[in-house]
Each structure stands twice: as C-alpha cells, then as structure tokens.
Design a protein around this motif. Structure first.
Motif, PDB file in Angstrom:
ATOM      1  N   PHE A 250      40.657  37.514 -44.320  1.00 53.77           N
ATOM      2  CA  PHE A 250      41.374  36.234 -44.286  1.00 53.77           C
ATOM      3  C   PHE A 250      41.352  35.730 -42.849  1.00 53.77           C
ATOM      4  CE2 PHE A 250      44.443  35.618 -48.066  1.00 53.77           C
ATOM      5  CZ  PHE A 250      43.547  36.178 -48.964  1.00 53.77           C
TER       6      PHE A 250
ATOM      7  N   LEU B  50      52.508  30.677 -48.112  1.00 53.49           N
ATOM      8  CA  LEU B  50      51.844  31.624 -47.214  1.00 53.49           C
ATOM      9  C   LEU B  50      51.617  30.937 -45.870  1.00 53.49           C
ATOM     10  CD1 LEU B  50      50.762  34.562 -47.484  1.00 53.49           C
ATOM     11  CD2 LEU B  50      48.491  33.568 -47.721  1.00 53.49           C
TER      12      LEU B  50
ATOM     13  N   LEU C 250      47.657  33.354 -42.196  1.00 54.29           N
ATOM     14  CA  LEU C 250      47.492  34.795 -42.412  1.00 54.29           C
ATOM     15  C   LEU C 250      46.069  35.208 -42.072  1.00 54.29           C
ATOM     16  CD1 LEU C 250      48.646  37.486 -43.587  1.00 54.29           C
ATOM     17  CD2 LEU C 250      47.734  36.762 -45.793  1.00 54.29           C
TER      18      LEU C 250
ATOM     19  N   LEU D 255      49.849  45.459 -50.642  1.00 52.70           N
ATOM     20  CA  LEU D 255      50.704  44.372 -50.170  1.00 52.70           C
ATOM     21  C   LEU D 255      52.102  44.658 -50.695  1.00 52.70           C
ATOM     22  CD1 LEU D 255      48.335  41.372 -51.019  1.00 52.70           C
ATOM     23  CD2 LEU D 255      48.529  42.596 -48.845  1.00 52.70           C
TER      24      LEU D 255
ATOM     25  N   LYS E 288      53.166  38.142 -51.307  1.00 53.77           N
ATOM     26  CA  LYS E 288      52.160  39.161 -51.629  1.00 53.77           C
ATOM     27  C   LYS E 288      51.316  38.789 -52.855  1.00 53.77           C
ATOM     28  CE  LYS E 288      55.566  42.150 -54.010  1.00 53.77           C
ATOM     29  NZ  LYS E 288      56.693  41.164 -53.932  1.00 53.77           N
TER      30      LYS E 288
ATOM     31  N   THR F 124      48.895  36.020 -52.028  1.00 48.24           N
ATOM     32  CA  THR F 124      47.738  36.561 -51.303  1.00 48.24           C
ATOM     33  C   THR F 124      46.735  37.172 -52.276  1.00 48.24           C
ATOM     34  OG1 THR F 124      49.131  37.022 -49.380  1.00 48.24           O
ATOM     35  CG2 THR F 124      47.028  38.173 -49.496  1.00 48.24           C
TER      36      THR F 124
END
Length: 354
Positions: free
Chosen positions: A12, A25, A28, A40, A48, A51
């Motif tokens: 990422f 988010l 990140l 996560l 989490k 993601t």
C-alpha cells in the motif's frame, strides 16, 4: 528472479478510503512479504476490514496505489486480482455438495469438469476433508464448513489468501483447533495470507506479523513478541494481552531509569526514557502475591477472586490503584477481603508515554 521474489507481496502506498465525509482509512503505507501471514488486528471500526476489502478489490481506493506481486492493481476489479477470500459466514451454497462448493470458482472460470473435480478433491484433501465431497454443508460441523471455505479459496491458486474474521462463528475450543489448521495449511502451501480479527489471542497464535489498527490508521506493527514486550503506548499494552497501566513519574534516565511510584522509588533496567509523567506497564502474570509483609512488598486487598481451572484471577485494591493479577492455581489461594502483599521483578516492567 525479481518477479518471482515479489509474487504474493502486497504493498500500500499512501492509500486512503472515504465514504462521503467519513474517513474509513487514513493515508496507509504497508508492505506484506510473500509467504507470510500478517494479521490486521484492532477494535471494531478501526479500518482493518476496509483494508482487507481494498486488497480484495471489493472497495476502491480513494487515493494512493495498491500493488500485488509488484503489479499495480489499484483500478483492477476483484475478478482480475489473484486473491481469494474466506468469509466470516462461510458463504457456502446449501443446495450444492461439498465438492461442488469447492469447485464453484473453478467452474465460473470455465475449466473442464474433470479438472474441476480433480482440483476440488485435492483441495479437500489439503484441508483434511478427503471423502466428504458428496455431503451437503448442512451435514458438516461448523469447523468442517470453515475448512470447506478455505478449500474453495485455495483451489483457485491465489497469490494472496484473505481471511475476514474466519473463526468468529466457532466456539472457543474449536477456534483454537481450526486456527492451527489454517496456519499449517498456509505454511505448507507457502501462501501469503492477510488475516483480520479483533481477537488478540488468535492474532498472537497465527501471525508472523501483526498490524494493530486504531482510528483508521496503524497504531503499531511488529512480531507478536515485539508488540507484547515493547508496546509503543498504553493502547497497545492494554490491547495486546492484559496490562495494568500505572501512573508514574520518570525522575532520570541513563543506563537505567529511576521512577517515582507513589511514595516509592524504583530503578528499572531501561534506557532512554524521557523525564516527566509516564505509565508503567505491569502484566498480570508478573504480579506475585504473598501472605506475609516485607519491606519491598506493597500491601493490597483482594476485592475479587475467580478460579478458572488453569489460573486464578484477582482484582486487587492497592496504593497503585486497582490491579489485575493472574496466578498459578497451585499457588496459595486468597479470598475476597484478604490482605496480600505484592512484589514483582523490575526487569519485567515497561514504560509507555503518559
């Protein structure tokens, strides 16, 4: 050679995700090495699952880049990503046999029937369900159904296996058994796996690396041992295993650290602490309880005692505040209202910012 080394990696680069005005988010950046199982971990709403869904292609990034195996997949749909997901709900088709469920993704790809059958049977053997192919999902236990879901994911030969709270529907004893099986399968196949859970014990048991998330960003990442033994702050200390967090003052720090604990002075074998307010991390199993007083012991009153078979858990009222202690059931037992005297090894203590 470089391409082979990157296969299964996840990267990422300043990825964000927003839903209208809601920031799901914050920027990140992370790297997941091929062949590792990364968890996560965090409380509900920490980012989490968002993601995980971004890796899967089930959500699109608002900004930033996502790379899988070195390939930019930021704008690639889930269909064309080499990932497979195991869902919390298993998501098995109740009218299909186990073998048909495992082979479903392969049939969608249009593979020949004979190849689908062979790969599905091999998948069932991998997860320890050889001979179960003719059964319906309703004829299996919860743990067996979860293994079918894992088999369905791995027969697609993904670069990355994604697991979203895969054990939350199982009872505690079965969770331990199935998590060990998932870990063994991941290691045996050399899969890169990203595992989402809110269960700290589960994360500690299966992970090569844990990424703890809080408020839509990374709070700390590292090996289970690193996070437990070297928490960056009070949130991590309390979230990764139980911890007593005690307000102290750092008086000075050089090769060791002197702190003020109420009216007491304590020297810790720690270096580099900043002077001023801090919090002392005291793990419950590092507290020792004795019936007799001594100069280095701190008096406390037992306010609660719970025998759990493999341990005894106490709540204690002391000059350091309310403390939680866990002792061996073979040690001397105390009851509510008893006065006990506490001691601990300074080497077991850690400091985090106030």
């Amino acid at each position: 050679m470089k391409e082979a080394a990157m296969k299964g990696s996840v990267r990422f680069e300043n990825v964000t995700k927003t839903f209208g005005d809601v920031v799901a988010l914050k920027p990140l950046s992370l790297d997941i090495a091929p062949g590792t199982l990364v968890t996560l971990l965090g409380p509900s709403g920490c980012g989490k699952t968002t993601t995980l869904r971004l890796i899967a292609g089930l959500e699109s990034a608002s900004t930033g880049r996502i790379l899988i195996g070195g390939e930019d997949v930021t704008h690639l749909s889930a269909t064309y990503r080499r990932v497979s997901m195991v869902f919390q709900s298993y998501a098995l088709f109740p009218h299909m046999t186990v073998l048909e469920n495992v082979g479903y993704g392969l049939s969608v790809k249009g593979l020949p029937r004979a190849e689908i059958r062979d790969r599905a049977e091999a998948g069932l053997e991998t997860v320890g369900l050889k001979g179960f192919g003719a059964r319906l999902p309703s004829e299996l236990s919860g743990g067996q159904q979860q293994r079918v879901a894992v088999a369905r994911a791995i027969v697609l030969e993904p670069e990355v296996l994604l697991l979203d709270e895969p054990l939350s529907n199982l009872d505690a004893k079965l969770r331990r058994h199935v998590r060990e099986e998932i870990r063994q399968i991941q290691q045996r196949l050399g899969l890169t796996a990203v595992y989402v859970t809110h269960d700290q014990e589960e994360a500690m048991a299966v992970s090569d690396r844990i990424i703890v998330m809080r408020n839509a960003e990374i709070a700390q990442e590292g090996s289970p041992h690193d996070l437990y033994d070297r928490p960056a702050n009070g949130f991590i200390a309390d979230f990764i295993g139980d911890a007593n967090l005690i307000e102290v003052s750092v008086l000075n720090s050089a090769d060791s650290t002197d702190i003020a604990l109420g009216n007491r002075r304590l020297t810790l074998p720690l270096r580099g602490a900043s002077q001023g307010p801090a919090r002392l991390v005291l793990r419950p199993h590092h507290l020792r309880l004795a019936a007799e007083p001594a100069p280095d012991r701190i008096p406390a009153e037992v306010t609660s005692a719970a025998w759990l078979g493999n341990s005894v858990q106490y709540l204690l009222s002391s000059e350091m505040g309310t403390l939680f202690a866990i002792t061996d059931p073979r040690a001397q037992a105390f009851r509510r209202g008893d006065t006990v005297h506490l001691t601990f090894d300074p080497a077991d203590l850690r400091l985090v910012p106030a």
